[in-house]
Scaffold this active site. Structure first.
Site, PDB file in Angstrom:
ATOM      1  N   ASN A 169       0.841  -1.202   0.000  1.00  0.00           N
ATOM      2  CA  ASN A 169       0.000   0.000   0.000  1.00  0.00           C
ATOM      3  C   ASN A 169       0.874   1.250   0.000  1.00  0.00           C
ATOM      4  OD1 ASN A 169      -2.762   1.085   0.390  1.00  0.00           O
ATOM      5  ND2 ASN A 169      -2.024   1.771   2.405  1.00  0.00           N
ATOM      6  N   GLU A 235      -7.502   4.529   0.514  1.00  0.00           N
ATOM      7  CA  GLU A 235      -7.624   5.622   1.487  1.00  0.00           C
ATOM      8  C   GLU A 235      -8.139   6.891   0.813  1.00  0.00           C
ATOM      9  OE1 GLU A 235      -3.956   6.161   3.716  1.00  0.00           O
ATOM     10  OE2 GLU A 235      -3.624   4.010   3.880  1.00  0.00           O
ATOM     11  N   ASP A 237      -9.502  10.196  -0.404  1.00  0.00           N
ATOM     12  CA  ASP A 237     -10.119  11.485  -0.067  1.00  0.00           C
ATOM     13  C   ASP A 237      -9.665  12.496  -1.098  1.00  0.00           C
ATOM     14  OD1 ASP A 237      -7.500  12.047   0.977  1.00  0.00           O
ATOM     15  OD2 ASP A 237      -8.182  11.729   3.026  1.00  0.00           O
TER      16      ASP A 237
HETATM   17  O1  G3I Z   1      -4.399   8.320  20.351  1.00  0.00           O
HETATM   18  C1  G3I Z   1      -3.599   9.454  20.644  1.00  0.00           C
HETATM   19  C2  G3I Z   1      -4.102  10.168  21.844  1.00  0.00           C
HETATM   20  O2  G3I Z   1      -3.960   9.326  22.961  1.00  0.00           O
HETATM   21  C3  G3I Z   1      -3.302  11.460  22.020  1.00  0.00           C
HETATM   22  O3  G3I Z   1      -3.810  12.184  23.097  1.00  0.00           O
HETATM   23  C4  G3I Z   1      -3.359  12.301  20.767  1.00  0.00           C
HETATM   24  C5  G3I Z   1      -2.546  13.580  20.875  1.00  0.00           C
HETATM   25  O4  G3I Z   1      -1.880  13.888  19.674  1.00  0.00           O
HETATM   26  O5  G3I Z   1      -2.883  11.567  19.693  1.00  0.00           O
HETATM   27  C6  G3I Z   1      -3.625  10.375  19.447  1.00  0.00           C
HETATM   28  O6  G3I Z   1      -3.031   9.708  18.403  1.00  0.00           O
HETATM   29  C7  G3I Z   1      -3.252  10.236  17.109  1.00  0.00           C
HETATM   30  C8  G3I Z   1      -3.876   9.147  16.256  1.00  0.00           C
HETATM   31  O7  G3I Z   1      -3.981   9.599  14.925  1.00  0.00           O
HETATM   32  C9  G3I Z   1      -5.263   8.746  16.749  1.00  0.00           C
HETATM   33  O8  G3I Z   1      -6.120   9.847  16.702  1.00  0.00           O
HETATM   34  C10 G3I Z   1      -1.916  10.657  16.550  1.00  0.00           C
HETATM   35  O9  G3I Z   1      -1.403  11.764  17.271  1.00  0.00           O
HETATM   36  C11 G3I Z   1      -2.068  11.014  15.087  1.00  0.00           C
HETATM   37  O10 G3I Z   1      -0.769  11.245  14.536  1.00  0.00           O
HETATM   38  C12 G3I Z   1      -2.733   9.872  14.341  1.00  0.00           C
HETATM   39  O11 G3I Z   1      -2.904  10.291  13.005  1.00  0.00           O
HETATM   40  C13 G3I Z   1      -3.134   9.246  12.085  1.00  0.00           C
HETATM   41  C14 G3I Z   1      -2.018   9.233  11.047  1.00  0.00           C
HETATM   42  O12 G3I Z   1      -2.301   8.226  10.088  1.00  0.00           O
HETATM   43  C15 G3I Z   1      -0.670   9.006  11.708  1.00  0.00           C
HETATM   44  O13 G3I Z   1       0.258   8.457  10.867  1.00  0.00           O
HETATM   45  C16 G3I Z   1      -4.468   9.505  11.405  1.00  0.00           C
HETATM   46  O14 G3I Z   1      -5.517   9.355  12.365  1.00  0.00           O
HETATM   47  C17 G3I Z   1      -4.678   8.511  10.261  1.00  0.00           C
HETATM   48  O15 G3I Z   1      -5.798   8.883   9.506  1.00  0.00           O
HETATM   49  C18 G3I Z   1      -3.469   8.527   9.352  1.00  0.00           C
HETATM   50  O16 G3I Z   1      -3.683   7.550   8.354  1.00  0.00           O
HETATM   51  C19 G3I Z   1      -2.652   7.423   7.371  1.00  0.00           C
HETATM   52  C20 G3I Z   1      -2.584   5.963   6.988  1.00  0.00           C
HETATM   53  O17 G3I Z   1      -2.431   5.158   8.126  1.00  0.00           O
HETATM   54  C21 G3I Z   1      -1.474   5.701   5.972  1.00  0.00           C
HETATM   55  N1  G3I Z   1      -1.603   6.571   4.822  1.00  0.00           N
HETATM   56  C22 G3I Z   1      -1.728   8.004   5.122  1.00  0.00           C
HETATM   57  C23 G3I Z   1      -2.883   8.243   6.104  1.00  0.00           C
HETATM   58  C24 G3I Z   1      -3.111   9.723   6.331  1.00  0.00           C
HETATM   59  O18 G3I Z   1      -2.013  10.324   6.957  1.00  0.00           O
END
Ligand code: G3I
Length: 305
Positions: A169, A235, A237
């Site tokens: 992916n 994914e 969007d």
């Molecule tokens: O769960 C913690 C929480 O405990 C904490 O208080 C908070 C404070 O920052 O962070 C929370 O974690 C976050 C997590 O999402 C859950 O909400 C992380 O900071 C945040 O970085 C994380 O972001 C995710 C991101 O991947 C990180 O790599 C996004 O939700 C998610 O949509 C995104 O998805 C990625 C795919 O996996 C791979 N392709 C790209 C895509 C978009 O970036």
């Protein structure tokens, strides 16, 4: 069909969304989820930091909640993701060499075994190629364990669940002319020729003004499919609004429908307010859960396919 899932099913495809376990108590969210979608990808809950927060201590709470939701609504499940440079737990971030190689293979074996029989397709390896014109692998602690780390990951996943489809992916692999796309293509071609177990390629398809839907998107999907793998839009969007956004969503949907081995489409969230993007309106439902023009464009395209 009157929903995304039923319309996609007309041609034997699925229509999925990323899901956050923490939102399953939101009745508007869960209402749309159960009504519209026939595939679910956990947005974060099956990533390495979530499933193995401490080495050899596995945690499946969030992933299991999402798996149960999928089962309860008869949706399939995409596992995301087993090996990635991102969202590694602290203990893994500082690891290198054979210790890391052993740890990631153990991780894959354990997690795939836990979910064996429940997963339609696993994103075994995510985002392993560099951006830009080099066509090289992305530098990471995993890459530094040796160029064969990707095939080792796929072999470990196959051994743990012979029935799940195993996907590579990535993003920015949509434009056929780009070096990154070509590099992933050559890897898949090589894996197919040497019998490395790979069944599918996921095209994340995060589109915006800087990275629009390329005119050769369908060509890219078809060329990969011609290697003998399924292709999946994993994914999706698309930044924008109104008729322009709707038209872009239609183009992507029609591209998938035009490729026999395009198994389905997954959008990366339900409402605009669920998106990982900090601003903008890149999804099919607005913040109130109302269908947008983009939704109607996708539904119409699926029904005409
Ligand atoms: O769960 C913690 C929480 O405990 C904490 O208080 C908070 C404070 O920052 O962070 C929370 O974690 C976050 C997590 O999402 C859950 O909400 C992380 O900071 C945040 O970085 C994380 O972001 C995710 C991101 O991947 C990180 O790599 C996004 O939700 C998610 O949509 C995104 O998805 C990625 C795919 O996996 C791979 N392709 C790209 C895509 C978009 O970036």
């Amino acid at each position: 069909g009157t929903t995304l899932g039923s319309a996609a099913n007309r041609t034997g495809r699925y229509f999925g969304t990323a899901v956050s376990a923490s939102k399953l108590s939101d009745s508007v969210y869960t209402g749309i989820l159960t009504r519209e979608f026939s595939m679910i990808t956990p947005e974060n809950e099956m990533k390495i930091d979530a499933t193995e927060p401490n080495q050899n201590q596995f945690s499946y709470t969030g992933g299991d909640r999402i798996a149960a939701q999928a089962a309860s609504q008869g949706a399939r499940l995409r596992g995301h993701t087993l090996a990635w440079h991102g969202q590694q737990p602290g203990w893994m971030q500082s690891m290198e060499g054979t210790t890391l190689r052993q740890a990631i293979l153990n991780h894959i074996t354990q997690v795939v075994t836990h979910y064996r029989g429940k997963i339609y397709a696993w994103d075994v390896v995510n985002e392993a190629f560099a951006d830009g014109g080099s066509g090289a692998r992305r530098d990471s602690n995993l890459q530094r364990t040796g160029n064969d780390w990707i095939e080792a990951a796929f072999r470990a996943a196959r051994a743990a669940d012979p029935d799940a489809k195993l996907c590579y992916n990535d993003y920015n692999t949509d434009d056929w002319t780009q070096a990154k796309t070509q590099a992933v293509y050559r890897m898949v071609q090589d894996f197919r020729s040497r019998g490395v177990p790979i069944d599918c390629v996921g095209f994340q398809s995060h589109f915006n003004a800087n990275s629009p839907v390329p005119p050769n998107y369908r060509t890219t999907l078809q060329n990969f499919a011609d290697l003998g793998v399924d292709v999946q839009i994993t994914e999706l969007d698309i930044e924008g609004s109104g008729t322009t956004q709707a038209s872009n969503f239609r183009t992507v949907t029609e591209a998938c429908l035009a490729v026999a081995r395009c198994a389905g489409i997954t959008v990366w969230g339900i409402r605009d307010t669920d998106s990982w993007r900090s601003s903008g309106t890149p999804l099919l439902f607005d913040g109130n859960g109302q269908k947008k023009a983009a939704y109607t464009a996708v539904l119409d395209a699926l029904n005409n396919g």
